[in-house]
Enzyme design. Structure first.
Site, short mmCIF file in Angstrom:
data_model
loop_
_atom_site.label_atom_id
_atom_site.label_comp_id
_atom_site.label_asym_id
_atom_site.label_seq_id
_atom_site.Cartn_x
_atom_site.Cartn_y
_atom_site.Cartn_z
N CYS A 286 78.05 59.16 -50.32
CA CYS A 286 79.23 58.39 -50.75
C CYS A 286 80.02 59.10 -51.85
O CYS A 286 81.24 59.28 -51.73
CB CYS A 286 78.82 56.98 -51.17
SG CYS A 286 77.85 56.88 -52.70
N HIS B 180 84.55 55.11 -46.65
CA HIS B 180 83.34 55.47 -47.39
C HIS B 180 82.31 56.05 -46.44
O HIS B 180 82.43 55.96 -45.22
CB HIS B 180 82.78 54.26 -48.14
CG HIS B 180 82.14 53.22 -47.25
ND1 HIS B 180 81.01 52.51 -47.61
CD2 HIS B 180 82.49 52.74 -46.01
CE1 HIS B 180 80.69 51.67 -46.65
NE2 HIS B 180 81.56 51.77 -45.68
N HIS C 7 77.26 52.89 -55.32
CA HIS C 7 78.04 53.22 -54.12
C HIS C 7 79.52 53.30 -54.47
O HIS C 7 80.01 52.57 -55.33
CB HIS C 7 77.81 52.18 -53.02
CG HIS C 7 78.35 52.61 -51.69
ND1 HIS C 7 77.72 53.55 -50.90
CD2 HIS C 7 79.49 52.26 -51.02
CE1 HIS C 7 78.42 53.74 -49.80
NE2 HIS C 7 79.51 52.97 -49.85
#
Length: 347
Positions: free
Chosen positions: A262, A322, A310
């Site tokens: 990520c 993402h 994240h």
């Protein structure tokens, strides 16, 4: 009587045997029943339960991944510092050797003329400590020789300082590598547990784990629209890069160009836009100006979970791009699919 008693004795003995056998069998049956009650396998988890557990394992793996990324960044920096120190020490040693050679020429001339100056003896000594301890003798040398001796003395000290700093960096690097190993084992362990859980599902159920939040692939119009709405050209370039990487696989620790985790995706997107971002989510959130969720614009970084584990890049209309986890590639997904933790405008 004897003949009548014996059959009764045998009957009694047989009855006892049968009774004992009956008790034994009953006990065995009871034990079997109890054993079966406690030994039965737990009910097979439902697909929804497996998905929930896999999601949790992926989140835990991502936390460990970001810790790994941070440790790797520090290890790489320590390794670079060590390399720089070694290069600098080598350059100083070359200069020191040149200075010592010059002093050697003077020493040879003095020797031929009948004597070797004490300062030159010290400067040409193979023992730096002895030289430094006795450097006061350099005062006996002439001004020119004294300057040369002073340069040698300074070079020796600088080299020793560099060697001391290098020893510190070696120790730091060793510690960072041990930390990397711990985080790597945590990540791989979590991902292996997730893989084993997923293997219990049907192919259709496994596909559902990765596709639950996916959206149809955006067309060029959506990409252009998001870039046009970005607050500046660099944010627009980062958004355009993220769109280009849709479908790329998630690989923990990867920063592109063909696979990402990520924070690796967001770092690569802004690197393509000429902006340097830190490696980890918890550093990236401080890499720009915080913006409230109500003011999000394409190019903003959006962060999730209380541990800031994240990150995605906002592309407008409540959507982000993402790199989710190993079960799904880089994709467009709603910002509200995970617990929102904050947003940053990088430029």
């Amino acid at each position: 009587m004897g003949t009548h008693r014996r059959p009764r004795q045998r009957a009694t003995g047989g009855g006892r045997a049968r009774t004992a056998a009956t008790i034994t069998l009953a006990g065995a049956a009871t034990a079997t029943g109890l054993g079966g009650g406690t030994g039965h396998a737990d009910p097979q988890p439902t697909a929804a339960q497996v998905r929930a557990k896999v999601d949790k394992l992926y989140q835990e793996a991502e936390v460990a991944t970001e810790k790994y990324n941070g440790a790797k960044e520090k290890a790489d920096a320590a390794e670079q510092r060590l390399e720089d120190l070694r290069d600098e020490a080598a350059r100083k040693e070359d200069r020191l050797n040149s200075a010592r050679e010059a002093l050697g020429s003077v020493a040879a001339a003095q020797y031929r003329s009948g004597g070797l100056d004490p300062a030159l003896q010290l400067a040409l000594s193979s023992d730096p400590d002895r030289y430094l301890d006795g450097a006061a003798f350099a005062e006996r040398a002439g001004s020119r020789q004294q300057a040369e001796v002073g340069r040698v003395r300074k070079g020796l000290r600088e080299i020793e300082q560099l060697r001391g700093a290098a020893r510190v960096e070696v120790s730091s690097l060793k510690s960072r590598r041990a930390e990397l190993k711990r985080h790597r084992e945590t990540v791989t362990g979590k991902l292996e547990s997730a893989r084993r859980l997923l293997s219990r599902l049907t192919a259709e159920e496994r596909a559902d784990v990765g596709d639950r939040a996916s959206r149809s692939a955006p067309g060029p119009r959506e990409s252009l629209s998001a870039s046009a709405q970005a607050p500046n050209s660099r944010a627009a370039a980062a958004v355009a890069y993220a769109y280009q990487k849709l479908g790329s696989p998630y690989v923990w620790g990867a920063t592109g160009p063909n696979a990402f985790d990520c924070s690796g995706l967001t770092q690569a997107a802004y690197r393509a836009a000429g902006v340097s971002l830190p490696r980890t989510t918890y550093a990236q959130i401080d890499a720009g100006r915080r913006v409230p969720r109500s003011e999000l614009a394409p190019g903003d970084l959006v962060f999730f979970y209380s541990g800031i584990s994240h990150v995605g890049i906002y592309v407008g209309n409540g959507q982000m791009i993402h790199a989710p986890n190993p079960s799904a590639p880089v994709r467009v997904a709603p910002v509200d699919e995970m617990p929102f933790a904050g947003a940053t405008r990088v430029v």
